[in-house]
Design an enzyme around this catalytic site. Structure first.
Site, short mmCIF file in Angstrom:
data_model
loop_
_atom_site.label_atom_id
_atom_site.label_comp_id
_atom_site.label_asym_id
_atom_site.label_seq_id
_atom_site.Cartn_x
_atom_site.Cartn_y
_atom_site.Cartn_z
N SER A 143 6.85 -8.04 -9.46
CA SER A 143 7.29 -8.24 -8.07
C SER A 143 7.86 -9.65 -8.00
CB SER A 143 6.08 -8.14 -7.14
OG SER A 143 6.37 -8.65 -5.86
N TYR A 156 -2.92 -10.12 -4.82
CA TYR A 156 -1.71 -9.38 -5.20
C TYR A 156 -0.79 -10.28 -6.04
CZ TYR A 156 2.68 -6.76 -4.82
OH TYR A 156 3.85 -6.09 -5.11
N1 LIG Z 1 7.90 -1.98 -1.95
C1 LIG Z 1 8.05 -3.26 -2.24
O1 LIG Z 1 8.54 -4.04 -1.43
C2 LIG Z 1 7.64 -3.78 -3.60
C3 LIG Z 1 8.07 -5.06 -3.97
C4 LIG Z 1 7.71 -5.56 -5.22
C5 LIG Z 1 6.93 -4.80 -6.07
N2 LIG Z 1 6.53 -3.55 -5.68
C6 LIG Z 1 5.71 -2.79 -6.64
O2 LIG Z 1 6.33 -1.57 -6.91
C7 LIG Z 1 5.34 -0.63 -7.33
C8 LIG Z 1 5.57 0.67 -6.60
O3 LIG Z 1 5.34 0.48 -5.24
P1 LIG Z 1 6.14 1.22 -4.07
O4 LIG Z 1 6.74 0.16 -3.23
O5 LIG Z 1 6.99 2.28 -4.63
O6 LIG Z 1 4.93 1.80 -3.20
P2 LIG Z 1 4.26 3.24 -3.08
O7 LIG Z 1 3.00 3.04 -2.35
O8 LIG Z 1 5.27 4.20 -2.53
O9 LIG Z 1 3.99 3.61 -4.60
C9 LIG Z 1 2.85 3.21 -5.31
C10 LIG Z 1 2.47 4.34 -6.19
O10 LIG Z 1 1.35 4.00 -6.99
C11 LIG Z 1 0.39 5.03 -6.87
N3 LIG Z 1 -0.94 4.50 -7.14
C12 LIG Z 1 -1.65 3.60 -6.44
N4 LIG Z 1 -2.83 3.39 -7.03
C13 LIG Z 1 -2.87 4.17 -8.13
C14 LIG Z 1 -3.82 4.38 -9.14
N5 LIG Z 1 -5.01 3.76 -9.16
N6 LIG Z 1 -3.52 5.26 -10.13
C15 LIG Z 1 -2.36 5.91 -10.13
N7 LIG Z 1 -1.41 5.76 -9.20
C16 LIG Z 1 -1.68 4.89 -8.20
C17 LIG Z 1 0.57 5.58 -5.47
O11 LIG Z 1 0.01 6.86 -5.32
C18 LIG Z 1 2.09 5.58 -5.39
O12 LIG Z 1 2.62 6.70 -6.06
C19 LIG Z 1 3.99 -1.29 -7.08
O13 LIG Z 1 3.48 -1.77 -8.31
C20 LIG Z 1 4.33 -2.43 -6.16
O14 LIG Z 1 3.43 -3.50 -6.25
C21 LIG Z 1 6.87 -3.02 -4.48
#
Ligand SMILES: NC(=O)c1ccc[n+]([C@@H]2O[C@H](COP(=O)([O-])OP(=O)(O)OC[C@H]3O[C@@H](n4cnc5c(N)ncnc54)[C@H](O)[C@@H]3O)[C@@H](O)[C@H]2O)c1
Length: 252
Positions: A143, A156
């Site tokens: 991130s 985080y």
């Molecule tokens: N959305 C943002 O702004 C953003 C920015 C930077 C980084 N990220 C990172 O991107 C990644 C994906 O996030 P997203 O934004 O698509 O959100 P999201 O909540 O849509 O996706 C997260 C996914 O991880 C799964 N998950 C959570 N805990 C889990 C576990 N213990 N075992 C298996 N699966 C699990 C959830 O079910 C979901 O499918 C994350 O690592 C997040 O930190 C997101």
């Protein structure tokens, strides 16, 4: 449109957001996709979406913080598709902004177990399979919170900084083995995760949008295309990097 024909990709956190978009993007390029996530209904929807575009996929219920689950995730992949070429270790959770002294040990353990240990466990089981076929590519989701700090969410931030350290060390270890390991560092992307955390507060949401020089948040598809590039032959000399996809957030 078959950049990844006959290849196999595991996507953790493939039930929604960035993981779902990347799972579909891999499938559109011909890869067989393993959707590994905790939520059954949403993951099955991802599999359906892939089949609707003519792709092949299956779901394996996985909690990435549990070693037995991650082991099964890779074993099932080999049992069903016979090989593993790409790992997108993306599952992650957010932290609700709170003053540090009010944060709990439980929150700390949960964030570190999923965001950090989950990535380490995935690599632990993916790498031996990739070695059997002469290589592959791994992308870990960090991130911009892995590059800079934000108030209220230090656990985080620490987990994502650590993902970059894990990525660098593993990348060096396997650089000569044909496995390229990199990280992706997204800026704000409108997904469930963002809406549940920082996006909950309309004022903070507006502030965050304004911090992106491009003037908007990213889409899951924009992150997916960067992940696919990192897995492609075009990224053949790219090892141990964090590819920042953030609309300019971290360069101002
Ligand atoms: N959305 C943002 O702004 C953003 C920015 C930077 C980084 N990220 C990172 O991107 C990644 C994906 O996030 P997203 O934004 O698509 O959100 P999201 O909540 O849509 O996706 C997260 C996914 O991880 C799964 N998950 C959570 N805990 C889990 C576990 N213990 N075992 C298996 N699966 C699990 C959830 O079910 C979901 O499918 C994350 O690592 C997040 O930190 C997101």
């Amino acid at each position: 449109m078959t950049m990844f024909a006959r290849k196999v990709a595991i996507i953790t956190g493939g039930s929604s957001g960035i993981g779902r978009a990347t799972a579909i993007a891999f499938a559109k390029q011909g890869a067989k996709v393993v959707v590994a996530s905790r939520r059954i209904q949403e993951s099955q929807e991802t599999v359906e979406l892939i089949r609707n575009v003519g792709g092949e996929a299956f779901f394996v219920k996985t909690d990435v913080s549990q070693e037995a689950d991650v082991k099964t995730m890779v074993e099932k992949t080999i049992e069903i598709y016979g090989r593993l070429d790409y790992g997108f270790n993306n599952a992650g959770i957010d932290q609700i902004p709170t003053p540090l002294p009010e944060q709990t040990e439980e929150t700390f353990d949960q964030l570190i177990n999923i965001n950090l240990k989950g990535v380490w466990l995935a690599m632990k089981y993916e790498i031996p399979q990739m070695l059997k076929t002469g290589g592959g590519a791994i992308v870990n989701t960090a991130s911009i919170g892995g590059l800079i700090g934000f108030p209220g969410i230090p656990i985080y931030i620490a987990s994502k900084h650590a993902v970059l350290g894990l990525t660098k060390a593993a990348a060096i270890e396997y650089a000569k083995s044909g496995i390229r390991i990199n990280a992706i560092s997204p800026g704000t992307v409108i997904t469930d995760l963002f809406e549940r955390s920082l996006g909950k507060d309309p004022q903070m949401k507006e502030q965050i949008m304004a911090m992106h020089p491009i003037g908007r948040a990213g889409t899951p598809e924009e992150i997916a295309s960067a992940v696919l590039w990192l897995c492609s032959e075009g990224a053949g000399f790219t090892i141990g990097q964090s590819l920042t996809v953030d609309g300019g957030f971290t360069v101002q």
